[in-house]
Design a protein around this motif. Structure first.
Motif, PDB file in Angstrom:
ATOM      1  N   ALA A  46      17.455  -1.049 -10.921  1.00 52.40           N
ATOM      2  CA  ALA A  46      17.200  -2.312 -10.240  1.00 52.40           C
ATOM      3  C   ALA A  46      15.905  -2.918 -10.754  1.00 52.40           C
ATOM      4  O   ALA A  46      15.067  -2.222 -11.318  1.00 52.40           O
ATOM      5  CB  ALA A  46      17.105  -2.070  -8.733  1.00 52.40           C
ATOM      6  N   ALA A  47      15.753  -4.210 -10.550  1.00 55.91           N
ATOM      7  CA  ALA A  47      14.505  -4.911 -10.861  1.00 55.91           C
ATOM      8  C   ALA A  47      14.066  -5.601  -9.579  1.00 55.91           C
ATOM      9  O   ALA A  47      14.900  -6.148  -8.836  1.00 55.91           O
ATOM     10  CB  ALA A  47      14.719  -5.926 -11.976  1.00 55.91           C
ATOM     11  N   PHE A  48      12.748  -5.589  -9.302  1.00 56.97           N
ATOM     12  CA  PHE A  48      12.233  -6.149  -8.057  1.00 56.97           C
ATOM     13  C   PHE A  48      10.949  -6.913  -8.313  1.00 56.97           C
ATOM     14  O   PHE A  48      10.096  -6.460  -9.080  1.00 56.97           O
ATOM     15  CB  PHE A  48      11.975  -5.018  -7.053  1.00 56.97           C
ATOM     16  CG  PHE A  48      11.465  -5.462  -5.717  1.00 56.97           C
ATOM     17  CD1 PHE A  48      12.216  -6.294  -4.907  1.00 56.97           C
ATOM     18  CD2 PHE A  48      10.235  -5.037  -5.256  1.00 56.97           C
ATOM     19  CE1 PHE A  48      11.751  -6.695  -3.662  1.00 56.97           C
ATOM     20  CE2 PHE A  48       9.756  -5.436  -4.015  1.00 56.97           C
ATOM     21  CZ  PHE A  48      10.521  -6.261  -3.217  1.00 56.97           C
ATOM     22  N   GLU A  49      10.829  -8.065  -7.684  1.00 57.59           N
ATOM     23  CA  GLU A  49       9.590  -8.842  -7.771  1.00 57.59           C
ATOM     24  C   GLU A  49       9.304  -9.442  -6.403  1.00 57.59           C
ATOM     25  O   GLU A  49      10.226  -9.716  -5.626  1.00 57.59           O
ATOM     26  CB  GLU A  49       9.683  -9.924  -8.838  1.00 57.59           C
ATOM     27  CG  GLU A  49      10.748 -10.962  -8.591  1.00 57.59           C
ATOM     28  CD  GLU A  49      10.846 -11.975  -9.722  1.00 57.59           C
ATOM     29  OE1 GLU A  49      10.422 -13.127  -9.511  1.00 57.59           O
ATOM     30  OE2 GLU A  49      11.341 -11.601 -10.792  1.00 57.59           O
ATOM     31  N   ALA A  50       8.036  -9.604  -6.103  1.00 56.68           N
ATOM     32  CA  ALA A  50       7.626 -10.165  -4.818  1.00 56.68           C
ATOM     33  C   ALA A  50       6.348 -10.956  -5.010  1.00 56.68           C
ATOM     34  O   ALA A  50       5.550 -10.657  -5.900  1.00 56.68           O
ATOM     35  CB  ALA A  50       7.409  -9.051  -3.799  1.00 56.68           C
TER      36      ALA A  50
END
Length: 102
Positions: A46-50
């Motif tokens: 998965a890839a996650f950004e915030a």
């Protein structure tokens, strides 16, 4: 995160305000997935950004724990961190998204 959109080869989850974005494999199943920067479609990761305002963090390591992934609901948690300077931030999120019926 409360919104889901099926892309060609991935499932994109995002928060109402657009502050968080999680990319999962299209055929996501219950269990754990590693987080990788720039995870590509077809990869079991998965890839996650915030972010908030001008600050944006890209998770370079962590885990997505999918508690439920069926035809009606996708639910789980994200625990990650941006270990690349100037980031060095801990990132976390929960998701519960109703899946649309064809």
């Amino acid at each position: 995160m409360t919104r889901a959109e099926e892309l060609v080869e991935a499932l994109e989850l995002r928060s109402e305000d657009g502050g968080c974005r999680l990319l999962l494999p299209l055929a996501v199943a219950a269990g754990s997935l590693p987080i990788r920067v720039g995870a590509v479609p077809g990869e079991l990761a998965a890839a996650f950004e915030a972010g908030s305002g001008a600050d944006r963090f890209y998770a370079s390591e962590g885990t997505v724990s999918v508690a439920q992934a069926d035809a009606t609901l996708l639910r789980g948690t994200v625990e990650a961190r941006d270990a690349n300077p100037p980031g060095l931030a801990r990132l976390s999120a929960t998701f519960e998204v109703r899946r649309s019926q064809p």
